[in-house]
Design an enzyme around this catalytic site. Structure first.
Site, PDB file in Angstrom:
ATOM      1  N   GLU A   1      10.493   0.580  10.425  1.00  0.00           N
ATOM      2  CA  GLU A   1      11.374   1.681  10.263  1.00  0.00           C
ATOM      3  C   GLU A   1      10.572   3.071  10.727  1.00  0.00           C
ATOM      4  O   GLU A   1       9.810   3.259   9.683  1.00  0.00           O
ATOM      5  CB  GLU A   1      11.753   1.351   8.747  1.00  0.00           C
ATOM      6  CG  GLU A   1      13.489   2.145   8.716  1.00  0.00           C
ATOM      7  CD  GLU A   1      13.099   3.615   8.182  1.00  0.00           C
ATOM      8  OE1 GLU A   1      13.136   4.384   8.941  1.00  0.00           O
ATOM      9  OE2 GLU A   1      13.203   3.507   7.009  1.00  0.00           O
TER      10      GLU A   1
ATOM     11  N   GLU B   1       9.939  14.402  16.677  1.00  0.00           N
ATOM     12  CA  GLU B   1      10.380  14.558  15.044  1.00  0.00           C
ATOM     13  C   GLU B   1       9.582  15.538  14.356  1.00  0.00           C
ATOM     14  O   GLU B   1       8.251  15.531  14.562  1.00  0.00           O
ATOM     15  CB  GLU B   1      10.086  13.080  14.726  1.00  0.00           C
ATOM     16  CG  GLU B   1      10.598  13.092  13.097  1.00  0.00           C
ATOM     17  CD  GLU B   1      10.374  11.701  12.570  1.00  0.00           C
ATOM     18  OE1 GLU B   1       9.438  10.891  12.763  1.00  0.00           O
ATOM     19  OE2 GLU B   1      11.497  11.160  11.689  1.00  0.00           O
TER      20      GLU B   1
ATOM     21  N   CYS C   1      13.381  10.187   7.907  1.00  0.00           N
ATOM     22  CA  CYS C   1      13.375   9.649   9.215  1.00  0.00           C
ATOM     23  C   CYS C   1      14.754   9.959  10.001  1.00  0.00           C
ATOM     24  O   CYS C   1      14.990  10.091  10.930  1.00  0.00           O
ATOM     25  CB  CYS C   1      12.818   8.467   9.137  1.00  0.00           C
ATOM     26  SG  CYS C   1      13.642   7.264   7.780  1.00  0.00           S
TER      27      CYS C   1
ATOM     28  N   LYS D   1       0.832  -1.162  -0.083  1.00  0.00           N
ATOM     29  CA  LYS D   1       0.057   0.092  -0.009  1.00  0.00           C
ATOM     30  C   LYS D   1       0.684   1.281   0.016  1.00  0.00           C
ATOM     31  O   LYS D   1       1.585   1.401   0.863  1.00  0.00           O
ATOM     32  CB  LYS D   1      -0.781   0.162   1.245  1.00  0.00           C
ATOM     33  CG  LYS D   1      -1.998   1.319   0.973  1.00  0.00           C
ATOM     34  CD  LYS D   1      -2.589   1.642   2.468  1.00  0.00           C
ATOM     35  CE  LYS D   1      -1.965   2.534   3.053  1.00  0.00           C
ATOM     36  NZ  LYS D   1      -1.792   3.911   2.657  1.00  0.00           N
TER      37      LYS D   1
HETATM   38  P1  ADP Z   1       2.878  10.378   8.277  1.00  0.00           P
HETATM   39  O1  ADP Z   1       2.091  10.762   9.611  1.00  0.00           O
HETATM   40  O2  ADP Z   1       3.923  10.939   8.056  1.00  0.00           O
HETATM   41  O3  ADP Z   1       1.733  10.489   7.169  1.00  0.00           O
HETATM   42  P2  ADP Z   1       2.131   7.797   8.730  1.00  0.00           P
HETATM   43  O4  ADP Z   1       3.034   6.826   9.476  1.00  0.00           O
HETATM   44  O5  ADP Z   1       0.943   8.113   9.171  1.00  0.00           O
HETATM   45  O6  ADP Z   1       3.204   8.934   8.510  1.00  0.00           O
HETATM   46  O7  ADP Z   1       2.188   7.132   7.414  1.00  0.00           O
HETATM   47  C1  ADP Z   1       2.795   5.967   6.682  1.00  0.00           C
HETATM   48  C2  ADP Z   1       2.145   4.944   6.022  1.00  0.00           C
HETATM   49  O8  ADP Z   1       1.471   4.312   7.102  1.00  0.00           O
HETATM   50  C3  ADP Z   1       0.969   5.522   5.030  1.00  0.00           C
HETATM   51  O9  ADP Z   1       1.033   4.453   3.824  1.00  0.00           O
HETATM   52  C4  ADP Z   1      -0.174   5.471   5.803  1.00  0.00           C
HETATM   53  O10 ADP Z   1      -1.404   5.259   5.005  1.00  0.00           O
HETATM   54  C5  ADP Z   1      -0.170   4.433   6.653  1.00  0.00           C
HETATM   55  N1  ADP Z   1      -1.001   4.246   7.997  1.00  0.00           N
HETATM   56  C6  ADP Z   1      -1.551   5.362   8.412  1.00  0.00           C
HETATM   57  N2  ADP Z   1      -2.157   4.965   9.637  1.00  0.00           N
HETATM   58  C7  ADP Z   1      -2.239   3.390   9.556  1.00  0.00           C
HETATM   59  C8  ADP Z   1      -2.660   2.409  10.586  1.00  0.00           C
HETATM   60  N3  ADP Z   1      -3.436   2.636  11.501  1.00  0.00           N
HETATM   61  N4  ADP Z   1      -2.549   1.134  10.080  1.00  0.00           N
HETATM   62  C9  ADP Z   1      -1.658   1.068   8.873  1.00  0.00           C
HETATM   63  N5  ADP Z   1      -1.296   1.998   8.209  1.00  0.00           N
HETATM   64  C10 ADP Z   1      -1.370   2.983   8.422  1.00  0.00           C
END
Ligand code: ADP
Length: 498
Positions: free
Chosen positions: A265, A396, A299, A189
């Protein structure tokens, strides 16, 4: 015929056909619920196009496709052939570098120069893992004379991979490279902010000749599609790159579903340490690159800069000039170093941190405001006069914002460097080899750079100590994250318990 392509234009390649569907079983398809979401150009804040959104039902379909491929055609493919398919995919990326880089710049906002570098790194990474495909070996061991023991490495199965928006193509390559070369199948995804470049690349997956279902790429939201992958009972492993908070949620989902294997990561708050004896001009260039590369959206960004007292004032004055000289603006201009932040949400978060720094009494040496009046651009920002307990020193920020602090002794700076919940990366600038090695060894970080920064390479493992993650990506080391170990003990006749 489903509406899964649209015609788009980039300023440097002209018009092209952009896939917008979910890539499942080597075809672009609409989602079951026919939902779509808009993709925003961060430079103009305008809608680029809409793409199909995966819901739980689509995740089920993609996982079933990956399972079928894993149990069927992908098993029939020899390791050597697997490597050849991956190499072919790498070559197609190389041939299509111009369009992949242009779409990356359009969607993510990174400068075209950086985007081209990213695609080059994608090609390198895929070729490297293509080379590993026929080098996955088990071992044998002698336990008893009438027994034969072998230890075999096997693919885990269906791997769910969830990637962020800061390096949309490169994070895809880091994830699919090791997963595919070890014989797994994938449901990946992309981040909801940046789905476009991966969909362009998906076309080459079919062209390269991968069997349907081996690599499925879906667009969708974290809380829906990401959560569905993490909690799925038929996903055997999940690999994630993103924020620490989401990493925790993924680990919980894995724990409370089928205990799928998890690698993470996550974030960082990396120290960048400059000693009195460093080559100051070089150090300034690397410190600048360490924080402002990819607009601070790394990161491993070197956000906490510690400079020894003998050169502190000189360093701050020169670094300020250097940061002010970074070209901020249109990602498609060849001189641009820093484009916009990826989204309104990120822009607001970063501006919130800048505000917090001001309120907590830190001094702004340069920047501190938005750049221009359209797009999510932020000025390269330096704070000084900071304390370790300030929000801008602990959390961060993920933007072009750093904090600079003074230290006196090596012992003191090691303590300061490690004063964080994170442990992804660090750097040391000094001409003294003994200092360099002593400090590198004392820092609790998965990567340490000496007299440089961001020198990430697919041959070197990358990942974090402490809250920066679990497991390592890249290098040979990542392969074990995608392999099960099977111990087989064969009795070669002889008496029972003889
Ligand atoms: P940011 O806050 O920088 O957008 P995230 O960690 O929220 O970073 O997003 C990184 C990835 O994790 C994206 O592909 C996002 O769609 C996905 N993501 C966000 N929330 C969830 C969740 N609860 N479960 C699984 N994947 C998630």
């Amino acid at each position: 015929m489903a509406n899964v392509f649209t015609e788009l234009k980039t300023p440097i390649t002209g018009t092209y056909k952009q896939p917008t569907g979910l890539f499942i079983n080597n075809e672009f398809v609409e989602g079951v619920d026919k939902k779509t979401f808009e993709v925003i150009n961060p430079s103009t804040e305008e809608v680029i196009c809409s793409v199909h959104e995966a819901t739980e039902k689509d995740v089920d379909i993609a996982v079933a496709a990956a399972r079928k491929a894993f149990e069927g055609p992908w098993r029939e493919v020899t390791p050597q052939k697997r490597g050849q398919l991956m190499y072919k995919l790498a070559e197609l990326c190389e041939q299509n570098l111009d369009i992949l880089a242009a779409v990356e710049s359009l969607d993510n906002g990174k400068s075209i120069t950086l985007a081209r570098g990213d695609v080059g790194a994608v090609v390198g990474c895929l070729k490297y893992y293509a080379g590993w495909a026929d080098k996955i070996e088990g071992t044998t061991t002698d336990v008893a004379p009438d027994m034969f023991h072998y230890i075999k490495k096997e693919p885990i199965g269906v791997c769910g991979q969830i990637i962020p928006w800061n390096f949309p193509l490169l994070m895809l390559a880091w994830k699919i490279g090791p997963a595919l070369c070890t014989g797994n199948t994938v449901v990946l995804k992309t981040a909801e902010q940046t789905p476009l470049s991966a969909l362009v690349l998906a076309q080459y997956v079919k062209e390269a000749g991968f069997p349907p279902g081996v690599l499925n790429i879906i667009s969708g939201f974290g809380k829906v599609a990401g959560a569905a992958i993490s909690a799925h009972m038929d996903v055997d492993k999940v690999a994630f790159t993103g924020s620490t908070i989401v990493g925790r949620a993924i680990m919980k989902a894995a724990a409370s579903s089928n205990l799928k294997k998890v690698t993470l990561e996550l974030g960082g708050k990396s120290p960048n340490i400059v000693f009195n004896d460093a080559d100051i001009e070089q150090a300034i260039s690397w410190v600048n690159f360490g924080i402002y590369y990819n607009h601070g959206q790394c990161c491993c960004a070197g956000t906490r800069i510690y400079v020894q007292d003998g050169i502190y004032d000189k360093f701050v004055a020169a670094f300020k000039k250097r940061a002010e000289a970074n070209k901020v603006g249109d990602p498609f201009h060849h001189e641009t170093f820093q484009g916009p932040q990826v989204s309104q949400l990120q822009f607001d978060r970063i501006m919130g941190y800048i505000q917090a720094g001001k309120e907590e009494g830190a001094t702004i040496e340069t920047g501190g405001d938005r750049h221009g009046d359209k797009g999510y651009f932020i000025q390269p920002t330096i704070f000084s006069n900071v304390r370790s307990d300030m929000k801008i020193m602990q959390e961060e920020i993920f933007g072009p914002v750093c904090a600079i602090a003074k230290f006196s002794t090596e012992e003191e700076v090691i303590k300061l460097g490690n004063d964080t919940t994170y442990g992804l990366a660090a750097a040391v600038h000094t001409k003294d080899l003994n200092t360099a090695i002593r400090v590198s060894n004392a820092l609790k970080a998965g990567t340490v750079w000496v007299n440089c920064y961001n020198m990430i390479h697919h041959q070197m493992p990358f990942g974090g100590y402490k809250a920066s993650g679990i497991g390592r990506e890249l290098g040979k080391e990542v392969l074990n994250n995608y392999l099960e170990t099977k111990s087989v003990s064969v009795r070669l006749g002889g008496a029972l318990f003889g």
